[in-house]
Design an enzyme around this catalytic site. Structure first.
Site, short mmCIF file in Angstrom:
data_model
loop_
_atom_site.label_atom_id
_atom_site.label_comp_id
_atom_site.label_asym_id
_atom_site.label_seq_id
_atom_site.Cartn_x
_atom_site.Cartn_y
_atom_site.Cartn_z
N GLU A 98 -2.52 -16.55 10.12
CA GLU A 98 -3.10 -15.25 9.73
C GLU A 98 -3.30 -15.28 8.21
O GLU A 98 -2.34 -15.43 7.46
CB GLU A 98 -2.15 -14.11 10.11
CG GLU A 98 -2.66 -12.76 9.61
CD GLU A 98 -1.70 -11.60 9.88
OE1 GLU A 98 -0.97 -11.63 10.88
OE2 GLU A 98 -1.71 -10.68 9.05
N ARG A 126 9.35 -10.51 1.28
CA ARG A 126 9.77 -10.41 2.68
C ARG A 126 10.75 -11.50 3.01
O ARG A 126 10.53 -12.66 2.68
CB ARG A 126 8.56 -10.62 3.60
CG ARG A 126 7.73 -9.42 3.63
CD ARG A 126 6.69 -9.54 4.68
NE ARG A 126 5.70 -8.53 4.36
CZ ARG A 126 4.62 -8.30 5.04
NH1 ARG A 126 4.37 -9.04 6.11
NH2 ARG A 126 3.80 -7.36 4.70
N ARG A 165 -2.25 -17.74 1.28
CA ARG A 165 -2.71 -18.12 2.62
C ARG A 165 -4.18 -18.55 2.63
O ARG A 165 -4.54 -19.50 3.30
CB ARG A 165 -2.52 -16.94 3.57
CG ARG A 165 -1.05 -16.59 3.77
CD ARG A 165 -0.65 -16.78 5.20
NE ARG A 165 0.76 -16.51 5.38
CZ ARG A 165 1.25 -15.73 6.34
NH1 ARG A 165 0.44 -15.13 7.18
NH2 ARG A 165 2.55 -15.58 6.47
N GLU A 216 -4.37 -6.06 -2.27
CA GLU A 216 -4.21 -5.02 -1.26
C GLU A 216 -5.29 -3.96 -1.47
O GLU A 216 -5.34 -3.33 -2.52
CB GLU A 216 -2.80 -4.41 -1.35
CG GLU A 216 -2.52 -3.30 -0.38
CD GLU A 216 -2.33 -3.76 1.07
OE1 GLU A 216 -2.34 -4.97 1.35
OE2 GLU A 216 -2.21 -2.87 1.93
N ASN A 264 -5.84 -9.24 7.01
CA ASN A 264 -6.11 -8.28 8.08
C ASN A 264 -6.67 -6.98 7.52
O ASN A 264 -6.61 -6.73 6.32
CB ASN A 264 -4.86 -8.03 8.93
CG ASN A 264 -3.69 -7.52 8.13
OD1 ASN A 264 -3.83 -7.08 6.99
ND2 ASN A 264 -2.53 -7.55 8.72
N ARG A 272 4.10 -19.42 4.05
CA ARG A 272 5.02 -18.36 4.50
C ARG A 272 6.22 -18.39 3.58
O ARG A 272 7.09 -19.24 3.68
CB ARG A 272 5.44 -18.56 5.96
CG ARG A 272 6.28 -17.38 6.47
CD ARG A 272 6.58 -17.47 7.96
NE ARG A 272 5.39 -17.36 8.77
CZ ARG A 272 4.79 -16.21 9.12
NH1 ARG A 272 5.31 -15.07 8.75
NH2 ARG A 272 3.71 -16.22 9.85
N CYS A 285 0.83 -1.21 0.00
CA CYS A 285 0.00 0.00 0.00
C CYS A 285 0.87 1.26 0.00
O CYS A 285 0.35 2.37 -0.12
CB CYS A 285 -0.93 0.02 1.21
SG CYS A 285 -0.12 -0.40 2.75
N CYS A 296 -6.08 0.06 5.22
CA CYS A 296 -5.70 -0.92 4.21
C CYS A 296 -6.04 -2.32 4.68
O CYS A 296 -6.22 -2.55 5.88
CB CYS A 296 -4.23 -0.82 3.83
SG CYS A 296 -3.10 -1.58 5.01
N ASP A 352 -6.93 -8.91 12.69
CA ASP A 352 -6.39 -10.04 11.94
C ASP A 352 -7.46 -11.11 11.74
O ASP A 352 -8.25 -11.34 12.66
CB ASP A 352 -5.24 -10.71 12.74
CG ASP A 352 -3.89 -10.08 12.44
OD1 ASP A 352 -3.83 -9.11 11.68
OD2 ASP A 352 -2.89 -10.60 12.99
N GLU A 398 11.73 -13.94 5.50
CA GLU A 398 11.08 -14.52 6.67
C GLU A 398 12.03 -15.44 7.45
O GLU A 398 11.60 -16.16 8.35
CB GLU A 398 9.83 -15.30 6.26
CG GLU A 398 8.74 -14.46 5.61
CD GLU A 398 7.80 -13.79 6.60
OE1 GLU A 398 8.05 -13.86 7.82
OE2 GLU A 398 6.81 -13.18 6.14
P1 ATP Z 1 2.38 -12.91 9.87
O1 ATP Z 1 1.90 -12.40 11.19
O2 ATP Z 1 1.85 -14.26 9.53
O3 ATP Z 1 3.86 -12.81 9.71
P2 ATP Z 1 1.99 -10.35 8.81
O4 ATP Z 1 1.16 -9.77 9.90
O5 ATP Z 1 3.44 -10.07 8.80
O6 ATP Z 1 1.76 -11.94 8.75
P3 ATP Z 1 0.87 -8.48 6.97
O7 ATP Z 1 2.01 -7.56 6.96
O8 ATP Z 1 -0.30 -8.12 7.79
O9 ATP Z 1 1.38 -9.94 7.39
O10 ATP Z 1 0.44 -8.78 5.46
C1 ATP Z 1 -0.92 -8.91 5.07
C2 ATP Z 1 -1.23 -10.31 4.59
O11 ATP Z 1 -0.26 -10.77 3.66
C3 ATP Z 1 -1.20 -11.35 5.69
O12 ATP Z 1 -2.39 -11.36 6.43
C4 ATP Z 1 -1.01 -12.61 4.87
O13 ATP Z 1 -2.22 -13.02 4.28
C5 ATP Z 1 -0.07 -12.17 3.78
N1 ATP Z 1 1.34 -12.47 4.09
C6 ATP Z 1 2.16 -11.78 4.89
N2 ATP Z 1 3.38 -12.33 4.93
C7 ATP Z 1 3.32 -13.41 4.12
C8 ATP Z 1 4.28 -14.40 3.74
N3 ATP Z 1 5.53 -14.37 4.18
N4 ATP Z 1 3.89 -15.38 2.89
C9 ATP Z 1 2.63 -15.42 2.42
N5 ATP Z 1 1.69 -14.52 2.74
C10 ATP Z 1 2.02 -13.51 3.59
MG MG Z 2 0.71 -10.75 11.78
ZN ZN Z 3 -1.30 -2.10 3.68
MG MG Z 4 -0.79 -8.78 9.75
MG MG Z 5 5.03 -11.24 9.25
#
Ligand code: ATP
Ligand code: MG
Ligand code: ZN
Ligand code: MG
Ligand code: MG
Length: 509
Positions: A439, A336, A475, A355, A442, A347, A306, A468, A420, A338
């Site tokens: 998750e 990302r 997921r 988005e 959100n 993940r 976003c 957003c 979430d 991870e």
């Molecule tokens: P988590 O708590 O599982 O690490 P996040 O809170 O970091 O997720 P957000 O930044 O809120 O994730 O991103 C929004 C959405 O993007 C998440 O709800 C999820 O559906 C997706 N997402 C985030 N990180 C990943 C990832 N590493 N792989 C796949 N999907 C992801």
């Molecule tokens: Mg999270």
């Molecule tokens: Zn956002």
């Molecule tokens: Mg989140």
């Molecule tokens: Mg995360």
């Protein structure tokens, strides 16, 4: 957090008895009233602890609180003295300097000695003590100084918050409870049947059959939740200049999980001859060698997706008639790092998401969020028939007091913060254990977190907020497959309709 320091105010002529008598009264007034203005509790105010006069210099020991900080206190003292003594005695203030500034912290925090004004950090009586260098009047007014104070404050808040990234409070759980949990990991099945193939750690190629399912799910979500609310599609860039990340705060908050991009040092291919010849003969590429041909990184790869939305409105005056602005982007992946958490397609380091972003006045932003929330609930219950739960997750920076007791209070979701959505993944283990939930998406309301740094203004001066919501497609699909399995007869009807709407790829028809 308390600040102590010695304020030296130099007048342009010696102070006589009459002036000293006035100063005594003004200091009384400052302590009783002026240094308390704008505060509610004693620990927020500043006070003058002692003072003495040496010819034309007034030396004041001050202690300042969380609201009236050293800069504010020093300038208030100066103003009171100048406006009262100046006209009466034709006396002026020549110089103001704050010495021996110590910040006494309640928590242990570390701070870089490379920062301006930071002289030393010690521990005294078990408390952390930050010593600052001498501050002159113009230093006290500098944004750099104000940001330093804010940094120290935020670090203390964060330390009190318990080192956790966010607090989790359950809001609601689905009525649906899975009766026959499936114990297989859908990630593994997808790999075994050859629908996905791993290219590198946390990065996959999705073959047509899986892409088909993902597209059906995306379309279903757009038709059921996003489009009925009037959101329109936009295409956002996917690599962003560093300045954007500085403003959104991502560089300060999550730099450890961001990925970066560099430009080549030269466009002239002949300058790469040595490297090319090496690859030619050795048939390998050394990343360290390659790095020599690259500029330092100037972009970060799409992290929150976003970011461009807030940037787009930077310095704009937004007309009331176009509010709320409601867009979504699904034009490319997010990246990302991870680290150890990577698993299957749920993940990954390269993922896809829809988005959804919006901008408006606070009540509009809350209203859009509430409608989206309803849409999501219906989507999870009636369309996908999932076992889910939703939680209020307050990121530490939204929490005003930073105290853990706050967790107990009744939650108010109409303030900046995040909800979430989580789905139970039966293959991981019992639903009672939080680590077996994923998750999937959100929704956030940011307040002015982005409209402030990007200076987004309303044409009639009203406050603008943003919101957003991220729908992580991998997921949601994993949640569906983990709960419903691979037998199409057990899939929710609407999803099956969407899957069948377009011709099936050969391999699964
Ligand atoms: P988590 O708590 O599982 O690490 P996040 O809170 O970091 O997720 P957000 O930044 O809120 O994730 O991103 C929004 C959405 O993007 C998440 O709800 C999820 O559906 C997706 N997402 C985030 N990180 C990943 C990832 N590493 N792989 C796949 N999907 C992801
Ligand atoms: Mg999270
Ligand atoms: Zn956002
Ligand atoms: Mg989140
Ligand atoms: Mg995360």
């Amino acid at each position: 957090m308390i600040f102590t320091g010695t304020l030296e105010i130099t007048f342009n002529k010696p102070l006589n008895n009459e002036m000293v008598n006035d100063i005594v009264k003004l200091i009384e007034f400052l302590n009783r009233d002026y240094l308390k203005r704008g505060t509610r509790k004693a620990e927020e105010a500043a006070s003058i602890k002692e003072y003495k006069i040496n010819s034309n210099v007034l030396i004041i020991k001050i202690e300042t609180g969380s609201k009236v900080r050293p800069d504010e206190a020093s300038l208030r003292i100066k103003n009171v003295l100048a406006s009262n003594l100046g006209p009466k005695y034709k006396i002026g203030i020549r110089n103001l300097v704050l010495k021996d500034v110590k910040v006494i912290m309640e928590s242990k925090i570390s701070i870089s000695l490379k920062l301006p004004f930071v002289k030393n950090i010690t521990v005294e009586d078990g408390k952390n003590l930050i010593e600052l260098s001498e501050l002159h009047e113009d230093d006290l007014r500098k944004p750099v100084f104000l940001r330093l104070i804010r940094l120290i404050e935020e670090k203390e808040k964060r330390a009190k918050w318990g080192g956790k990234a966010e607090h989790w409070t359950l809001i609601k759980s689905s009525r649906i409870k899975i009766e026959k949990p499936i114990s297989e990991d859908p990630n593994k099945i997808l790999e075994d049947i050859g629908w996905i193939k791993r290219m590198s750690i946390g990065q996959w190629l999705f073959t047509p059959p899986l892409t088909h399912l993902i597209n059906a799910l995306k379309k279903l979500f757009l038709d059921e939740v996003v489009k009925p609310l009037g959101f329109q599609e936009a295409i956002f860039p996917k690599i962003y200049p560093l300045e954007v990340g500085l403003k959104t705060g991502h560089l300060k908050g999550v730099i450890n999980s961001m990925m970066f991009a560099s430009l080549p040092k030269s466009y002239d291919i002949s300058e790469y001859e040595e490297l090319i010849d090496y690859m030619y003969v050795m048939d390998e590429i050394e990343p360290e060698e390659l790095q020599k041909y690259l500029k330092p990184p100037t972009y970060f790869l799409c992290f929150a997706q976003c970011e461009p939305f807030y940037w787009f409105f930077e310095n704009e005056i937004v007309d009331d008639s176009i509010l709320p602005v409601k867009w979504y982007d699904m034009s490319g992946p997010s990246y990302r790092w991870e680290a150890g958490g990577i698993h299957g397609i749920e993940r990954v380091i390269e993922f896809h998401r829809i988005e959804v972003v919006w901008l408006g006045k606070p009540e509009q932003v809350i209203d859009v969020r509430n409608k989206l929330l309803e849409g999501y609930e219906k989507f999870m219950d009636q369309v996908l028939d999932l076992e889910w739960r939703m939680a209020w997750v307050t990121p530490w920076f939204y929490e005003q007091s930073g105290t853990v007791e706050e967790e107990e209070r009744e939650i108010n979701i109409n303030v900046p913060g995040t909800i979430d959505f989580e789905a139970w993944l039966p293959y991981r283990g019992p639903r009672e254990d939080n680590k077996n939930w994923l998750e999937i998406g959100n929704i956030s309301i940011h307040g002015t977190k982005f409209t402030e740094p990007f200076k987004v203004k309303h044409n009639k001066g009203e406050t603008l907020w943003t919101g957003c919501s991220g729908f992580g497609t991998e997921r949601w699909l994993i949640a569906l497959l983990a709960q419903k399995g691979f037998d199409i007869d057990n899939w929710p009807k609407k999803f099956v309709d969407y899957v069948k709407e377009t011709p099936f790829p050969q391999s699964i028809s």
